[in-house]
Design an enzyme around this catalytic site. Structure first.
Site, PDB file in Angstrom:
ATOM      1  N   GLY A 213       7.505  -9.767  13.801  1.00 37.72           N
ATOM      2  CA  GLY A 213       8.718  -9.391  14.674  1.00 37.72           C
ATOM      3  C   GLY A 213       8.172  -8.935  15.999  1.00 37.72           C
ATOM      4  O   GLY A 213       7.158  -7.956  15.904  1.00 37.72           O
TER       5      GLY A 213
ATOM      6  N   ARG B  39      -8.518   5.045  10.053  1.00 32.29           N
ATOM      7  CA  ARG B  39      -7.643   3.939  10.366  1.00 32.29           C
ATOM      8  C   ARG B  39      -7.140   3.805  11.792  1.00 32.29           C
ATOM      9  O   ARG B  39      -6.928   4.930  12.450  1.00 32.29           O
ATOM     10  CB  ARG B  39      -6.657   3.852   9.319  1.00 32.29           C
TER      11      ARG B  39
ATOM     12  N   HIS C 133       3.794  25.747 -22.393  1.00 36.51           N
ATOM     13  CA  HIS C 133       2.215  25.881 -23.051  1.00 36.51           C
ATOM     14  C   HIS C 133       1.985  24.847 -23.944  1.00 36.51           C
ATOM     15  O   HIS C 133       2.822  24.607 -24.772  1.00 36.51           O
ATOM     16  CB  HIS C 133       2.111  27.308 -23.493  1.00 36.51           C
TER      17      HIS C 133
HETATM   18  P1  FAD Z   1       1.717   0.129   6.077  1.00 41.19           P
HETATM   19  O1  FAD Z   1       1.930   0.388   4.659  1.00 41.19           O
HETATM   20  O2  FAD Z   1       0.492  -0.271   6.697  1.00 41.19           O
HETATM   21  O3  FAD Z   1       2.938  -1.264   6.375  1.00 41.19           O
HETATM   22  C1  FAD Z   1       3.265  -1.900   7.598  1.00 41.19           C
HETATM   23  C2  FAD Z   1       3.618  -3.357   7.469  1.00 41.19           C
HETATM   24  O4  FAD Z   1       4.094  -3.741   8.634  1.00 41.19           O
HETATM   25  C3  FAD Z   1       2.552  -4.154   6.948  1.00 41.19           C
HETATM   26  O5  FAD Z   1       2.818  -4.869   5.374  1.00 41.19           O
HETATM   27  C4  FAD Z   1       2.128  -5.081   7.838  1.00 41.19           C
HETATM   28  O6  FAD Z   1       1.932  -6.398   7.407  1.00 41.19           O
HETATM   29  C5  FAD Z   1       3.694  -4.882   8.508  1.00 41.19           C
HETATM   30  N1  FAD Z   1       3.498  -5.502  10.033  1.00 41.19           N
HETATM   31  C6  FAD Z   1       2.672  -4.905  10.849  1.00 41.19           C
HETATM   32  N2  FAD Z   1       3.231  -5.440  12.199  1.00 41.19           N
HETATM   33  C7  FAD Z   1       4.391  -6.390  11.792  1.00 41.19           C
HETATM   34  C8  FAD Z   1       5.028  -7.118  12.796  1.00 41.19           C
HETATM   35  N3  FAD Z   1       4.867  -6.994  14.120  1.00 41.19           N
HETATM   36  N4  FAD Z   1       5.957  -7.739  12.181  1.00 41.19           N
HETATM   37  C9  FAD Z   1       6.407  -7.889  10.834  1.00 41.19           C
HETATM   38  N5  FAD Z   1       5.589  -6.866  10.224  1.00 41.19           N
HETATM   39  C10 FAD Z   1       4.641  -6.570  10.448  1.00 41.19           C
HETATM   40  N6  FAD Z   1      -1.552   7.092   1.268  1.00 41.19           N
HETATM   41  C11 FAD Z   1      -1.055   8.232   0.290  1.00 41.19           C
HETATM   42  O7  FAD Z   1       0.045   8.937   0.762  1.00 41.19           O
HETATM   43  N7  FAD Z   1      -1.557   8.321  -0.895  1.00 41.19           N
HETATM   44  C12 FAD Z   1      -2.615   7.437  -1.198  1.00 41.19           C
HETATM   45  O8  FAD Z   1      -3.208   7.514  -2.348  1.00 41.19           O
HETATM   46  C13 FAD Z   1      -3.271   6.639  -0.148  1.00 41.19           C
HETATM   47  N8  FAD Z   1      -4.300   5.872  -0.651  1.00 41.19           N
HETATM   48  C14 FAD Z   1      -5.000   4.983   0.281  1.00 41.19           C
HETATM   49  C15 FAD Z   1      -5.833   4.295  -0.125  1.00 41.19           C
HETATM   50  C16 FAD Z   1      -6.575   3.703   0.963  1.00 41.19           C
HETATM   51  C17 FAD Z   1      -7.632   2.536   0.557  1.00 41.19           C
HETATM   52  C18 FAD Z   1      -5.853   3.136   2.123  1.00 41.19           C
HETATM   53  C19 FAD Z   1      -6.381   2.020   2.996  1.00 41.19           C
HETATM   54  C20 FAD Z   1      -4.661   3.858   2.618  1.00 41.19           C
HETATM   55  C21 FAD Z   1      -4.153   4.798   1.563  1.00 41.19           C
HETATM   56  N9  FAD Z   1      -2.939   5.667   1.964  1.00 41.19           N
HETATM   57  C22 FAD Z   1      -2.551   6.350   1.117  1.00 41.19           C
HETATM   58  C23 FAD Z   1      -2.327   5.431   3.100  1.00 41.19           C
HETATM   59  C24 FAD Z   1      -1.205   4.774   3.167  1.00 41.19           C
HETATM   60  O9  FAD Z   1      -1.476   3.544   2.498  1.00 41.19           O
HETATM   61  C25 FAD Z   1      -0.358   4.420   4.406  1.00 41.19           C
HETATM   62  O10 FAD Z   1      -0.224   5.836   5.010  1.00 41.19           O
HETATM   63  C26 FAD Z   1       0.979   3.879   4.351  1.00 41.19           C
HETATM   64  O11 FAD Z   1       0.867   2.675   3.834  1.00 41.19           O
HETATM   65  C27 FAD Z   1       1.621   3.845   5.770  1.00 41.19           C
HETATM   66  O12 FAD Z   1       2.826   3.250   5.580  1.00 41.19           O
HETATM   67  P2  FAD Z   1       3.623   2.361   6.747  1.00 41.19           P
HETATM   68  O13 FAD Z   1       4.782   2.096   6.128  1.00 41.19           O
HETATM   69  O14 FAD Z   1       3.630   3.293   8.239  1.00 41.19           O
HETATM   70  O15 FAD Z   1       2.653   1.145   7.127  1.00 41.19           O
HETATM   71  P1  NAI Z   2     -10.882   9.835   7.033  1.00 40.94           P
HETATM   72  O1  NAI Z   2     -10.413  10.151   8.544  1.00 40.94           O
HETATM   73  O2  NAI Z   2     -10.303  10.556   5.905  1.00 40.94           O
HETATM   74  O3  NAI Z   2     -12.411   9.933   6.908  1.00 40.94           O
HETATM   75  C1  NAI Z   2     -13.289   9.198   8.016  1.00 40.94           C
HETATM   76  C2  NAI Z   2     -14.564  10.096   7.865  1.00 40.94           C
HETATM   77  O4  NAI Z   2     -15.412   9.336   8.518  1.00 40.94           O
HETATM   78  C3  NAI Z   2     -14.471  11.364   8.440  1.00 40.94           C
HETATM   79  O5  NAI Z   2     -15.165  12.351   7.459  1.00 40.94           O
HETATM   80  C4  NAI Z   2     -15.355  11.150   9.809  1.00 40.94           C
HETATM   81  O6  NAI Z   2     -15.811  12.369  10.194  1.00 40.94           O
HETATM   82  C5  NAI Z   2     -16.213  10.087   9.282  1.00 40.94           C
HETATM   83  N1  NAI Z   2     -16.912   9.298  10.424  1.00 40.94           N
HETATM   84  C6  NAI Z   2     -16.362   8.731  11.602  1.00 40.94           C
HETATM   85  N2  NAI Z   2     -17.211   8.175  12.295  1.00 40.94           N
HETATM   86  C7  NAI Z   2     -18.440   7.818  11.565  1.00 40.94           C
HETATM   87  C8  NAI Z   2     -19.369   7.428  11.644  1.00 40.94           C
HETATM   88  N3  NAI Z   2     -19.768   6.626  12.622  1.00 40.94           N
HETATM   89  N4  NAI Z   2     -20.431   7.646  10.862  1.00 40.94           N
HETATM   90  C9  NAI Z   2     -20.310   8.415   9.708  1.00 40.94           C
HETATM   91  N5  NAI Z   2     -19.477   9.066   9.381  1.00 40.94           N
HETATM   92  C10 NAI Z   2     -18.111   8.705  10.462  1.00 40.94           C
HETATM   93  O7  NAI Z   2     -10.403   8.319   6.943  1.00 40.94           O
HETATM   94  P2  NAI Z   2     -10.578   7.283   5.960  1.00 40.94           P
HETATM   95  O8  NAI Z   2     -11.422   7.706   4.856  1.00 40.94           O
HETATM   96  O9  NAI Z   2     -11.066   6.123   6.367  1.00 40.94           O
HETATM   97  O10 NAI Z   2      -9.023   7.277   5.460  1.00 40.94           O
HETATM   98  C11 NAI Z   2      -8.003   6.716   6.446  1.00 40.94           C
HETATM   99  C12 NAI Z   2      -6.755   7.267   5.993  1.00 40.94           C
HETATM  100  O11 NAI Z   2      -6.336   6.529   4.809  1.00 40.94           O
HETATM  101  C13 NAI Z   2      -7.033   8.769   5.794  1.00 40.94           C
HETATM  102  O12 NAI Z   2      -6.704   9.451   6.940  1.00 40.94           O
HETATM  103  C14 NAI Z   2      -5.674   9.044   5.009  1.00 40.94           C
HETATM  104  O13 NAI Z   2      -4.529   9.124   5.766  1.00 40.94           O
HETATM  105  C15 NAI Z   2      -5.434   7.581   4.194  1.00 40.94           C
HETATM  106  N6  NAI Z   2      -5.875   7.878   2.999  1.00 40.94           N
HETATM  107  C16 NAI Z   2      -5.207   8.479   2.023  1.00 40.94           C
HETATM  108  C17 NAI Z   2      -5.643   8.939   0.781  1.00 40.94           C
HETATM  109  C18 NAI Z   2      -4.906   9.669   0.045  1.00 40.94           C
HETATM  110  O14 NAI Z   2      -3.888  10.357   0.156  1.00 40.94           O
HETATM  111  N7  NAI Z   2      -5.290   9.968  -1.450  1.00 40.94           N
HETATM  112  C19 NAI Z   2      -6.414   7.910  -0.001  1.00 40.94           C
HETATM  113  C20 NAI Z   2      -7.385   6.989   1.006  1.00 40.94           C
HETATM  114  C21 NAI Z   2      -6.624   7.063   2.431  1.00 40.94           C
END
Ligand code: FAD
Ligand code: NAI
Length: 458
Positions: free
Chosen positions: A114, A273, A444
């Site tokens: 989009g 991220r 419990h």
């Molecule tokens: P996204 O889920 O990133 O979705 C965005 C979508 O937009 C994508 O599918 C992309 O392809 C699409 N898009 C982008 N640009 C365009 C365009 N121009 N046109 C059409 N489509 C497009 N959060 C939690 O709450 N609990 C967790 O346990 C958790 N674990 C995580 C583990 C990992 C390894 C990672 C990386 C993230 C995790 N997160 C977790 C974070 C969570 O995944 C994100 O916060 C969430 O997906 C964000 O939702 P969103 O809808 O903003 O974007």
């Molecule tokens: P984060 O922000 O949680 O952690 C990144 C870490 O990397 C920080 O502790 C920071 O101090 C460190 N860091 C930054 N630059 C560095 C460097 N050059 N060398 C060494 N350390 C460095 O980000 P992360 O773990 O990548 O996750 C991204 C996002 O995804 C989170 O902020 C969270 O919102 C989402 N997420 C949520 C989960 C959940 O809700 N259970 C699980 C996984 C991701």
């Protein structure tokens, strides 16, 4: 050909598809554009795949303890190929469910990119067909985020990957895994891969892992990680990654002014991220951004009337449930209604072992805000369900306003913390007091009865 919608949602993650379903359910003619897979990061590369890995790790850990409960079994091990097949099956099931919901709600789903060319105007590109222009009264940007990759020499070497890469690993478990960044992703992968048998080394730039969390939680988690055999270096900065023949990948990092090395078969880069807006804006079209994130007010309005943005693309708290809440509130605003959801109270959950969950204020935050607060801690060694299931030593802490008893926050590190925090989210969102919570009878034996015991002590 031009087609008029009430709302075009760009991005099919938990922010976008949930908003589209909500809008359609509330009578808006809605289109959803997704360039990759429905479900976004959450379903395809985030929340769900990581929790599948962690569920597998939990089963492995349980099997190690099974002998203590009189169950005999041969040593268990993970088969990454089989785990990938299971992941594909489960993600596929959930994806089919979302697609069916969208179809039932009569949301028009377009595959492609989009591109906003003007207010109310979105060009559909890369769909494999001729470009199409769609028009709508409102546009909701929900384009999410991608891994941030720091400019470290050697970061693009084979074997160095983001969470996307590690979640696709099929050919066995790396013997030695170095994780750069001890945040949320770092700790969840450290939990999974240390159970799978990797020797895990975490290199964190700040003075403690999970630096965004309450100090007590991050210190307790560091101790538990060490107990699992995870090596943790804090205040450590990676200078270079190189490949060195037999030794494999070498991460050179500085710690306490000394240069150190960690050897690895795979390196996970998890240092945060960044919002994703590639291809989103047509030539000459602009809206306010700040270091890559789309700037919005608390209801998701961008600097251009009729265009809203929610979720990861707006920076801030990057969580799936935050994106969903923001999307639903933005739909309310489009309909001229007051947002219903307290999107300022977002629980944070980390699926380590034991789990971590928090919501609202810590005792230190309440103090810094000038609030006269009381806090009470309950140690889970007194909880029957924790003891009978061999749970780790954990705790629950609650923070309340001294004069009124209004619940301000809760922090937990214990089994099922990520489920139990919901009770405090309800309490904080509705300004419930300690007395309100005391009225409830807790079943419990459960982990949650610890909440009842804790509340009685305050
Ligand atoms: P996204 O889920 O990133 O979705 C965005 C979508 O937009 C994508 O599918 C992309 O392809 C699409 N898009 C982008 N640009 C365009 C365009 N121009 N046109 C059409 N489509 C497009 N959060 C939690 O709450 N609990 C967790 O346990 C958790 N674990 C995580 C583990 C990992 C390894 C990672 C990386 C993230 C995790 N997160 C977790 C974070 C969570 O995944 C994100 O916060 C969430 O997906 C964000 O939702 P969103 O809808 O903003 O974007
Ligand atoms: P984060 O922000 O949680 O952690 C990144 C870490 O990397 C920080 O502790 C920071 O101090 C460190 N860091 C930054 N630059 C560095 C460097 N050059 N060398 C060494 N350390 C460095 O980000 P992360 O773990 O990548 O996750 C991204 C996002 O995804 C989170 O902020 C969270 O919102 C989402 N997420 C949520 C989960 C959940 O809700 N259970 C699980 C996984 C991701």
């Amino acid at each position: 050909m031009e087609q008029a919608y009430d709302l075009i949602v760009i991005g099919g993650g938990p922010g976008g598809y949930e908003a589209a379903l909500d809008a359609a359910g509330r009578g808006m003619k809605t289109a959803l554009i997704e360039k990759n897979d429905i479900g976004g990061t959450c379903l395809n590369r985030g929340c769900i795949p990581t929790k599948i890995f962690l569920h597998a790790a939990e089963m492995l850990e349980s099997s190690k303890k099974a002998g203590e409960y009189g169950i005999s079994m041969t040593a268990a091990a993970v088969d990454m190929g089989a785990l990938q097949d299971k992941k594909a099956e489960l993600v596929g099931t959930l994806k089919d469910g979302i697609s069916a919901q969208l179809k039932k709600a009569k949301v028009d789903v377009y595959c492609g990119t989009g591109c906003i060319t003007a207010p109310g105007c979105v060009v559909l590109k890369d769909s494999g067909e001729e470009e199409k222009t769609l028009s709508a009264g409102n546009i909701l940007i929900a384009c999410g985020s991608v891994p941030a990759i720091p400019p470290i020499p050697g970061i693009d070497l084979p074997g160095v990957m983001s969470s996307d890469g590690l979640l696709d690993l099929r050919d066995g478990v790396p013997e030695r895994l170095v994780i750069i960044g001890g945040g949320v992703i770092g700790m969840e992968f450290a939990t999974a891969f240390s159970s799978f048998g990797s020797h895990v080394t975490v290199i964190e730039g700040m003075q403690r892992i999970l630096p965004g969390l309450d100090k007590e939680l991050s210190q307790s988690m560091k101790m538990l990680m060490k107990k699992r055999g995870v090596e943790i270096h804090t205040g450590a900065l990676v200078k270079e990654i190189r490949r060195d023949g037999e030794r494999g990948l070498i991460c050179v990092f500085s710690e306490k002014e000394e240069l150190c090395e960690a050897e690895a078969d795979a390196v996970l880069v998890s240092v945060g991220r960044k919002p994703y807006t590639e291809g989103l804006f047509g030539e000459g079209f602009e809206l306010e951004t700040e270091r890559g994130r789309i700037v919005t007010d608390s209801d998701g309005r961008t600097s251009v009337p009729g265009i809203f943005a929610i979720g990861d693309v707006t920076g801030g708290i990057m969580l799936a449930h935050a994106a969903t809440a923001e999307g639903r509130n933005a739909v309310s605003v489009m309909l001229g209604e007051e947002p219903e959801i307290r999107s300022d109270i977002i629980p944070s959950c980390i699926y380590t072992s034991p789990e971590i969950a928090s919501c609202g204020m810590t005792a230190d935050e309440a103090k810094a805000a000038g609030i006269n607060a009381v806090s009470q801690k309950y140690v889970m060694t007194a909880n029957g369900k924790t003891v009978l299931s061999g749970g780790e030593r954990g705790y629950i802490r609650v923070v309340a306003e001294a004069e009124t008893g209004v619940i301000l926050g809760a922090q937990m590190m214990c089994e099922r913390a990520t489920d139990m925090i919901a009770e405090f989210v309800t309490a904080i969102s509705n300004r419930l007091t300690v007395s309100d919570m005391k009225k409830a009878v807790y079943p419990h034996p459960t982990f949650s009865e610890a909440i009842g015991e804790l509340i009685r002590q305050i």
